[in-house]
Scaffold this active site. Structure first.
Site, PDB file in Angstrom:
ATOM      1  N   SER A  21       0.828  -1.204   0.000  1.00  0.00           N
ATOM      2  CA  SER A  21       0.000   0.000   0.000  1.00  0.00           C
ATOM      3  C   SER A  21       0.863   1.255   0.000  1.00  0.00           C
ATOM      4  O   SER A  21       0.610   2.209  -0.755  1.00  0.00           O
ATOM      5  CB  SER A  21      -0.920   0.010   1.225  1.00  0.00           C
ATOM      6  OG  SER A  21      -1.830  -1.068   1.195  1.00  0.00           O
ATOM      7  N   ARG A  44       0.595   8.080   5.790  1.00  0.00           N
ATOM      8  CA  ARG A  44      -0.376   7.362   6.628  1.00  0.00           C
ATOM      9  C   ARG A  44      -1.767   7.978   6.537  1.00  0.00           C
ATOM     10  O   ARG A  44      -2.762   7.262   6.665  1.00  0.00           O
ATOM     11  CB  ARG A  44       0.113   7.296   8.074  1.00  0.00           C
ATOM     12  CG  ARG A  44       1.249   6.296   8.238  1.00  0.00           C
ATOM     13  CD  ARG A  44       1.490   5.863   9.665  1.00  0.00           C
ATOM     14  NE  ARG A  44       2.475   4.790   9.672  1.00  0.00           N
ATOM     15  CZ  ARG A  44       2.186   3.500   9.586  1.00  0.00           C
ATOM     16  NH1 ARG A  44       0.919   3.110   9.520  1.00  0.00           N
ATOM     17  NH2 ARG A  44       3.135   2.594   9.586  1.00  0.00           N
ATOM     18  N   HIS A  47      -3.076   6.538   3.424  1.00  0.00           N
ATOM     19  CA  HIS A  47      -3.320   5.118   3.663  1.00  0.00           C
ATOM     20  C   HIS A  47      -4.637   4.925   4.419  1.00  0.00           C
ATOM     21  O   HIS A  47      -5.388   3.972   4.150  1.00  0.00           O
ATOM     22  CB  HIS A  47      -2.160   4.532   4.471  1.00  0.00           C
ATOM     23  CG  HIS A  47      -2.250   3.063   4.689  1.00  0.00           C
ATOM     24  ND1 HIS A  47      -2.453   2.515   5.938  1.00  0.00           N
ATOM     25  CD2 HIS A  47      -2.160   2.016   3.830  1.00  0.00           C
ATOM     26  CE1 HIS A  47      -2.485   1.197   5.842  1.00  0.00           C
ATOM     27  NE2 HIS A  47      -2.307   0.870   4.575  1.00  0.00           N
TER      28      HIS A  47
END
Length: 216
Positions: A21, A44, A47
């Site tokens: 990812s 993040r 994500h």
């Protein structure tokens, strides 16, 4: 593992899924203006949201990441505006350095005071939080009124947070509260526009706590 579908995942290993990812995010994001210390936060956040536009809209005070790491490693309190933010934070990394994650919005005294003053619990919770969390990290992902009250207290010298991660989501005062945060000369992480929310606020804090832990 037997999947009852023609589609098979590329991997079912958690670490491999995360690594893949992150590589996809890096490849698709391409060139960006973020520094080396800011990028893990951006990564993040994307994500957690699968939203590249949200990631690109992040705004950092120059000292934000450094101040956040220092606050965590100094055992400062992390204040969440709502339980959803509190639950999502990886507490073991905070507690490792003597800190804790607190949320005040459902405290009885907060509820009673909000009712007495005919205002939001989010506002009263921030007033209570600053009494315990001097130099701490404030993570606001849900309530623009909490962020606006914290901003007011900073301007009036009542609050001195080590870092404010302010990314409330919504249509009423969310974008405006973040614009006001970005005007302050204190460490902050925010984003432009209506998008945001508890998951991305948590993701930003967790990224910083990972960096704090890696320092040993």
């Amino acid at each position: 593992m037997d999947f009852k579908t023609d589609f098979k995942p590329m991997t079912v290993q958690p670490q491999e899924i995360e690594e893949m990812s992150f590589q996809i995010i890096t490849d698709e994001l391409g060139e960006h203006p973020f520094t080396e210390e800011q990028y893990p936060v951006v990564q993040r956040v994307i994500h957690a949201s699968a939203d590249f536009d949200l990631g690109r809209s992040l705004v950092f005070h120059p000292d934000a990441v450094k101040s956040g790491i220092e606050a965590i490693r100094s055992g400062k309190i992390v204040v969440a505006d709502v339980q959803m933010v509190q639950v999502g934070i990886s507490k073991n990394r905070i507690e490792k350095f003597g800190g804790e994650v607190k949320v005040y919005i459902s405290d009885r005294d907060v509820m009673e005071e909000a009712k007495r003053l005919n205002t939001t619990r989010a506002i009263i919770s921030m007033r209570k939080a600053i009494k315990e969390a001097d130099g701490g990290i404030f993570c606001i992902g849900n309530a623009p009124t909490a962020l606006l009250e914290l901003i007011r207290m900073v301007k009036e010298g009542e609050a001195k947070p080590g870092l404010v991660i302010g990314m409330p989501v919504g249509f009423v005062s969310a974008a405006e509260s973040k614009e006001e945060l970005a005007k302050l000369d204190i460490p902050f992480i925010t984003n432009i526009g209506r998008k945001g929310g508890s998951p991305v606020t948590v993701a930003a804090l967790n990224a910083i706590s990972i960096m704090a832990e890696k320092l040993g």
